[in-house]
Design an enzyme around this catalytic site. Structure first.
Site, PDB file in Angstrom:
ATOM      1  N   CYS A  60     -11.449  -2.370  12.426  1.00  8.47           N
ATOM      2  CA  CYS A  60     -10.722  -3.446  13.098  1.00  8.47           C
ATOM      3  C   CYS A  60      -9.491  -2.908  13.821  1.00  8.47           C
ATOM      4  O   CYS A  60      -9.327  -1.701  13.963  1.00  8.47           O
ATOM      5  CB  CYS A  60     -10.353  -4.556  12.100  1.00  8.47           C
ATOM      6  SG  CYS A  60      -8.980  -4.153  11.007  1.00  8.47           S
ATOM      7  N   CYS A  73      -7.527   1.778  11.333  1.00  4.31           N
ATOM      8  CA  CYS A  73      -8.771   1.325  10.720  1.00  4.31           C
ATOM      9  C   CYS A  73      -9.949   1.773  11.578  1.00  4.31           C
ATOM     10  O   CYS A  73      -9.881   1.781  12.807  1.00  4.31           O
ATOM     11  CB  CYS A  73      -8.758  -0.203  10.587  1.00  4.31           C
ATOM     12  SG  CYS A  73     -10.279  -0.844   9.867  1.00  4.31           S
ATOM     13  N   CYS A  90      -8.704  -0.332   4.555  1.00  2.00           N
ATOM     14  CA  CYS A  90      -7.972  -1.318   5.342  1.00  2.00           C
ATOM     15  C   CYS A  90      -7.822  -2.602   4.545  1.00  2.00           C
ATOM     16  O   CYS A  90      -8.806  -3.147   4.053  1.00  2.00           O
ATOM     17  CB  CYS A  90      -8.731  -1.578   6.637  1.00  2.00           C
ATOM     18  SG  CYS A  90      -8.004  -2.856   7.658  1.00  2.00           S
ATOM     19  N   ASP A 131       0.579   4.744 -21.491  1.00  2.00           N
ATOM     20  CA  ASP A 131      -0.554   5.495 -20.979  1.00  2.00           C
ATOM     21  C   ASP A 131      -0.037   6.603 -20.055  1.00  2.00           C
ATOM     22  O   ASP A 131       0.573   6.326 -19.027  1.00  2.00           O
ATOM     23  CB  ASP A 131      -1.431   4.502 -20.200  1.00  2.00           C
ATOM     24  CG  ASP A 131      -2.642   5.160 -19.569  1.00  2.00           C
ATOM     25  OD1 ASP A 131      -2.758   6.408 -19.646  1.00  2.00           O
ATOM     26  OD2 ASP A 131      -3.463   4.434 -19.007  1.00  2.00           O
ATOM     27  N   CYS A 183      -9.666  -5.625   6.648  1.00  2.00           N
ATOM     28  CA  CYS A 183     -11.118  -5.824   6.714  1.00  2.00           C
ATOM     29  C   CYS A 183     -11.897  -5.043   5.655  1.00  2.00           C
ATOM     30  O   CYS A 183     -13.096  -5.247   5.510  1.00  2.00           O
ATOM     31  CB  CYS A 183     -11.625  -5.456   8.108  1.00  2.00           C
ATOM     32  SG  CYS A 183     -11.747  -3.680   8.376  1.00  2.00           S
TER      33      CYS A 183
HETATM   34 ZN   LIG Z   1      -9.709  -2.922   9.261  1.00  2.00          ZN
END
Ligand SMILES: [Zn+2]
Length: 446
Positions: free
Chosen positions: A238, A235, A213, A361, A216
């Site tokens: 949260c 999430c 997330c 790369d 958070c």
């Molecule tokens: Zn969250």
């Protein structure tokens, strides 16, 4: 001031005429550079002459297709549109699109502008004009050393969104990274996506970005994935979750052609590739968010040809050839899905270069799910291009034998001669132009 602009427009047109046939995309870039040099305010002035709105398209994959489709949809409704069709999406390319669309009087007659902008270049373009709408398609990991981490791209986009607080963002709600950015910016936004599960992607070994997330830092839980990190997420800690979708594609059918329903309308397209549902949906959502009624949308799609090298078909000596660009893991995995949807026997050539624009790369190849080429209907796999040895090693790692032919033209000629008549050529960025030229030439001689 006007005289400077007229001079800049004329010079740009002349530069484009002289150079575009020799240098292709670089020719357009050059025209823009000259225009800005002669009149540093040309982009600002011409952008201000757009009568209605300016749309820009950003995001890792699907920019050019979405932008060109949006332009074609506006034209189908009778509007005059400025567009950087060739995909020259840095400052000079954007300036060129406006300068080349202006008349010899130095003024622009256009209702709308559709401009794709490379994410890192938004910082240089936004001081010249503030778009009315930004379409944000997705944020995937691109070639590693070209842009660095996704976080850098997200910071740049956040900064430019904040610099244009009235700009409405039309965002792919199925992408947790893009959706977070739109929500977090404070800008008004509209969302598009596919709310219901279409295919089972749970067994895929795809590397997925944005597992955490952005609000958070906790782990995101996914009810399902469409592909890569696109899906239905929430999430675990949260309140961040996939937003309500303003433009939700339902009854999605994916096969040799695509169709889905949005706002009660059935949309059809003659393309392969699940990712094209998102491109079409993004263009549709942009129109509707801009209060444009897409009456001729299906008609436009029936005529619309994706740009060069995107599922482009060739026919050479009885062999059907499909050329497609695959420049990063998300794009490559979607390419593999599209190839494997074709159940008939097939030969595959994979061309990998490592020129500056590809990223030197090539370790991203290890994030592509090549395992899925373990099928009986694969007649042969040939690895080609500058980094064909890396590609061969990658295939060896998943126990898939491959033929090695560094020269692209020889590889194509051989598979036309000894293949099964159904050939897919998957190429990364700088391999696209040279490979396409070879195919064009062979087709012309056929
Ligand atoms: Zn969250």
């Amino acid at each position: 001031m006007r005289l400077r602009r007229i001079l800049a427009v004329w010079a740009a047109k002349l530069a484009e005429k002289i150079s575009v046939h020799i240098f292709h995309r670089q020719g357009v870039t050059w025209a823009g550079k000259i225009a800005l040099r002669l009149d540093p305010s040309i982009l600002k002035t011409l952008a201000s002459q757009v009568k209605k709105d300016i749309f820009i398209v950003c995001g890792t994959n699907g920019k050019t297709t979405t932008n060109n489709m949006l332009c074609a949809a506006l034209e189908a409704e009778g509007y005059k549109v400025v567009c950087n069709h060739t995909g020259s999406n840095m400052l000079n390319g954007v300036a060129a699109a406006f300068a080349l669309a202006a008349g010899l009087s130095g003024n622009l007659k256009a209702d709308y502008a559709c401009i794709e902008i490379d994410e890192a270049s938004t910082r240089r373009v936004f001081p010249h004009f503030k778009p009315d709408y930004m379409v944000l398609t997705n944020l995937f990991r691109d070639q590693l050393d070209r842009y660095g981490e996704i976080d850098i791209t997200m910071n740049i986009l956040k900064e430019v969104m904040k610099s244009a607080p009235k700009m409405k963002v039309i965002v792919n709600g199925d992408d947790a990274l893009s959706a977070f950015l739109a929500m977090d910016s404070g800008n008004p936004y509209a969302t598009y996506g596919i709310s219901k599960k279409v295919t089972d992607d749970s067994k895929s070994n795809e590397i997925r970005e944005g597992r955490f997330c952005k609000k958070c830092g906790a782990l995101l839980h996914y009810n399902f994935y469409h592909y890569s990190q696109l899906g239905d997420y929430a999430c675990t800690n949260c309140d961040f979750k996939r937003p309500e979708l303003d433009f939700d594609a339902g009854d999605v059918e994916v096969g040799e052609t695509l169709s889905f329903t949005v706002e009660g309308k059935r949309i059809h397209a003659n393309y392969k590739g699940f990712y094209n549902v998102y491109n079409i949906l993004a263009a549709y959502a942009a129109l509707r968010t801009g209060a444009i009624e897409p009456v001729h949308f299906n008609q436009m799609l029936s005529r619309f040809r994706p740009e060069n090298g995107r599922m482009e078909q060739f026919q050479i000596d009885g062999t059907k050839i499909m050329l497609n660009l695959a420049k990063n893991p998300a794009g490559f995995n979607q390419n593999i899905s599209a190839v494997m949807q074709d159940q008939t026997e097939k030969d595959i050539i994979i061309v990998i270069n490592d020129n500056a624009q590809d990223g030197i790369d090539v370790s991203w190849l290890w994030d592509v799910d090549f395992d899925r080429f373990h099928e009986d209907n694969i007649h042969s796999i040939t690895v080609s291009g500058i980094r064909c040895q890396d590609m061969r090693l990658r295939m060896k790692y998943v126990n898939i034998p491959s033929l090695l032919e560094a020269d692209v033209e020889t590889a194509i000629r051989k598979r036309i001669a000894d293949g099964c008549g159904n050939l897919y050529v998957l190429v990364n960025y700088t391999a696209l132009f040279s490979t396409r030229n070879v195919l064009k030439r062979l087709e012309g001689n056929g």
